[in-house]
Design a protein around this motif. Structure first.
Motif, mmCIF file in Angstrom:
data_model
loop_
_atom_site.group_PDB
_atom_site.id
_atom_site.type_symbol
_atom_site.label_atom_id
_atom_site.label_comp_id
_atom_site.label_asym_id
_atom_site.label_seq_id
_atom_site.Cartn_x
_atom_site.Cartn_y
_atom_site.Cartn_z
ATOM 1 N N ILE A 191 0.864 -1.180 0.000
ATOM 2 C CA ILE A 191 0.000 0.000 0.000
ATOM 3 C C ILE A 191 0.903 1.233 0.000
ATOM 4 O O ILE A 191 1.812 1.333 0.821
ATOM 5 C CB ILE A 191 -0.914 -0.004 1.238
ATOM 6 C CG1 ILE A 191 -1.808 -1.243 1.230
ATOM 7 C CG2 ILE A 191 -1.733 1.266 1.312
ATOM 8 C CD1 ILE A 191 -2.603 -1.441 2.509
ATOM 9 N N PRO A 192 0.658 2.188 -0.896
ATOM 10 C CA PRO A 192 1.486 3.404 -0.922
ATOM 11 C C PRO A 192 1.370 4.180 0.391
ATOM 12 O O PRO A 192 0.370 4.082 1.108
ATOM 13 C CB PRO A 192 0.900 4.224 -2.073
ATOM 14 C CG PRO A 192 0.048 3.292 -2.850
ATOM 15 C CD PRO A 192 -0.346 2.180 -1.949
ATOM 16 N N GLU A 193 2.403 4.960 0.689
ATOM 17 C CA GLU A 193 2.453 5.685 1.960
ATOM 18 C C GLU A 193 1.250 6.609 2.141
ATOM 19 O O GLU A 193 0.677 6.671 3.225
ATOM 20 C CB GLU A 193 3.742 6.502 2.062
ATOM 21 C CG GLU A 193 4.951 5.663 2.377
ATOM 22 C CD GLU A 193 6.187 6.498 2.626
ATOM 23 O OE1 GLU A 193 6.069 7.617 3.168
ATOM 24 O OE2 GLU A 193 7.271 6.029 2.282
ATOM 25 N N ASP A 194 0.866 7.334 1.098
ATOM 26 C CA ASP A 194 -0.255 8.272 1.222
ATOM 27 C C ASP A 194 -1.554 7.549 1.557
ATOM 28 O O ASP A 194 -2.343 8.013 2.381
ATOM 29 C CB ASP A 194 -0.421 9.081 -0.071
ATOM 30 C CG ASP A 194 0.747 10.024 -0.308
ATOM 31 O OD1 ASP A 194 1.437 10.356 0.678
ATOM 32 O OD2 ASP A 194 0.957 10.433 -1.460
ATOM 33 N N GLN A 195 -1.770 6.419 0.908
ATOM 34 C CA GLN A 195 -2.982 5.643 1.199
ATOM 35 C C GLN A 195 -2.893 5.030 2.597
ATOM 36 O O GLN A 195 -3.890 4.937 3.303
ATOM 37 C CB GLN A 195 -3.196 4.560 0.148
ATOM 38 C CG GLN A 195 -4.538 3.876 0.278
ATOM 39 C CD GLN A 195 -4.786 2.852 -0.816
ATOM 40 O OE1 GLN A 195 -3.894 2.513 -1.577
ATOM 41 N NE2 GLN A 195 -6.006 2.358 -0.870
ATOM 42 N N MET A 196 -1.694 4.647 3.002
ATOM 43 C CA MET A 196 -1.513 4.086 4.343
ATOM 44 C C MET A 196 -1.823 5.140 5.407
ATOM 45 O O MET A 196 -2.413 4.819 6.443
ATOM 46 C CB MET A 196 -0.072 3.567 4.495
ATOM 47 C CG MET A 196 0.133 2.686 5.666
ATOM 48 S SD MET A 196 -0.702 1.111 5.435
ATOM 49 C CE MET A 196 -0.052 0.193 6.787
ATOM 50 N N VAL A 197 -1.475 6.388 5.121
ATOM 51 C CA VAL A 197 -1.814 7.486 6.037
ATOM 52 C C VAL A 197 -3.329 7.571 6.192
ATOM 53 O O VAL A 197 -3.850 7.666 7.313
ATOM 54 C CB VAL A 197 -1.236 8.827 5.524
ATOM 55 C CG1 VAL A 197 -1.814 10.003 6.284
ATOM 56 C CG2 VAL A 197 0.275 8.829 5.613
ATOM 57 N N GLU A 198 -4.046 7.538 5.085
ATOM 58 C CA GLU A 198 -5.508 7.620 5.117
ATOM 59 C C GLU A 198 -6.114 6.434 5.872
ATOM 60 O O GLU A 198 -7.038 6.598 6.675
ATOM 61 C CB GLU A 198 -6.081 7.664 3.696
ATOM 62 C CG GLU A 198 -5.656 8.875 2.890
ATOM 63 C CD GLU A 198 -6.150 10.177 3.469
ATOM 64 O OE1 GLU A 198 -7.296 10.201 3.982
ATOM 65 O OE2 GLU A 198 -5.405 11.158 3.424
ATOM 66 N N ILE A 199 -5.586 5.246 5.625
ATOM 67 C CA ILE A 199 -6.104 4.039 6.275
ATOM 68 C C ILE A 199 -5.871 4.110 7.785
ATOM 69 O O ILE A 199 -6.790 3.872 8.578
ATOM 70 C CB ILE A 199 -5.465 2.767 5.680
ATOM 71 C CG1 ILE A 199 -5.926 2.585 4.232
ATOM 72 C CG2 ILE A 199 -5.785 1.540 6.516
ATOM 73 C CD1 ILE A 199 -5.167 1.523 3.475
ATOM 74 N N LEU A 200 -4.655 4.441 8.191
ATOM 75 C CA LEU A 200 -4.348 4.510 9.625
ATOM 76 C C LEU A 200 -5.140 5.624 10.304
ATOM 77 O O LEU A 200 -5.560 5.484 11.450
ATOM 78 C CB LEU A 200 -2.845 4.710 9.835
ATOM 79 C CG LEU A 200 -1.983 3.500 9.470
ATOM 80 C CD1 LEU A 200 -0.510 3.836 9.598
ATOM 81 C CD2 LEU A 200 -2.332 2.298 10.330
ATOM 82 N N PHE A 201 -5.375 6.729 9.595
ATOM 83 C CA PHE A 201 -6.200 7.811 10.119
ATOM 84 C C PHE A 201 -7.609 7.304 10.414
ATOM 85 O O PHE A 201 -8.149 7.535 11.497
ATOM 86 C CB PHE A 201 -6.233 8.969 9.109
ATOM 87 C CG PHE A 201 -7.143 10.095 9.500
ATOM 88 C CD1 PHE A 201 -6.750 11.015 10.451
ATOM 89 C CD2 PHE A 201 -8.381 10.243 8.905
ATOM 90 C CE1 PHE A 201 -7.583 12.063 10.812
ATOM 91 C CE2 PHE A 201 -9.223 11.278 9.256
ATOM 92 C CZ PHE A 201 -8.815 12.192 10.208
ATOM 93 N N ASP A 202 -8.179 6.586 9.467
ATOM 94 C CA ASP A 202 -9.526 6.032 9.671
ATOM 95 C C ASP A 202 -9.549 4.985 10.778
ATOM 96 O O ASP A 202 -10.501 4.918 11.563
ATOM 97 C CB ASP A 202 -10.065 5.437 8.369
ATOM 98 C CG ASP A 202 -10.497 6.504 7.389
ATOM 99 O OD1 ASP A 202 -10.622 7.675 7.792
ATOM 100 O OD2 ASP A 202 -10.723 6.162 6.206
#
Length: 158
Positions: A28-39
């Motif tokens: 998973i790309p870092e930017d998407q991982m940020v969004e996932i972990l945020f959620d």
């Protein structure tokens, strides 16, 4: 005995070496991982505040995240494990998550301040309205008191 101590020391030093975690094919790309972990953090926080409300809105929170980002649990676990073995990247991801949480918090605090300001102004306007009504009533009472009763001065009654 000395040979065993040297062997154990060598094994300990070798085990402390940097292990290499291979990059998964579906990372998973870092930017998407940020969004996932945020959620994930938001959902975990919501569980602590009102679990029943969360369950009434979202049946299975993790499946909701997987569907939203079109990933599966294996892909998430492999990506999380990969980033865990690369602390610089993982730290950068969590710093982005932290700044995003701080921005959301500031947004909601601004909304709360605005709502409080509106409630206070409505309360103040109602208070002023009540005060003006009281003043008007008092003026009417004082005018009534100052008026002479007409019955005393009515010449036709006699």
């Amino acid at each position: 005995m000395r040979k065993i101590a040297v062997l154990i020391s060598v094994l300990v030093f070798m085990s402390c070496g940097k292990s290499t975690e291979k990059k998964p094919a579906n990372l998973i790309p870092e930017d998407q991982m940020v969004e996932i972990l945020f959620d994930v953090i938001l959902i975990n926080s919501a569980k602590g505040v009102n679990k029943q409300l969360l369950q009434s809105k979202i049946e299975n929170p993790l499946n909701y995240i997987y569907r939203t980002y079109e990933i599966d649990s294996l892909q998430f676990v492999e990506s999380n494990t990969y980033y865990t073995y690369h602390p610089d990247q993982y730290n950068a991801i969590y710093e982005k998550v932290g700044s995003k949480l701080a921005a959301e918090k500031a947004t909601y605090e601004a909304i709360i301040v605005e709502q409080t300001r509106i409630k206070d102004s409505i309360k103040k306007a109602r208070q002023n309205q009540i005060d003006t009504t009281k003043i008007a009533r008092e003026k009417i009472k004082s005018i009534k008191k100052s008026l002479r009763p007409l019955s005393k001065y009515d010449s036709l009654r006699k």
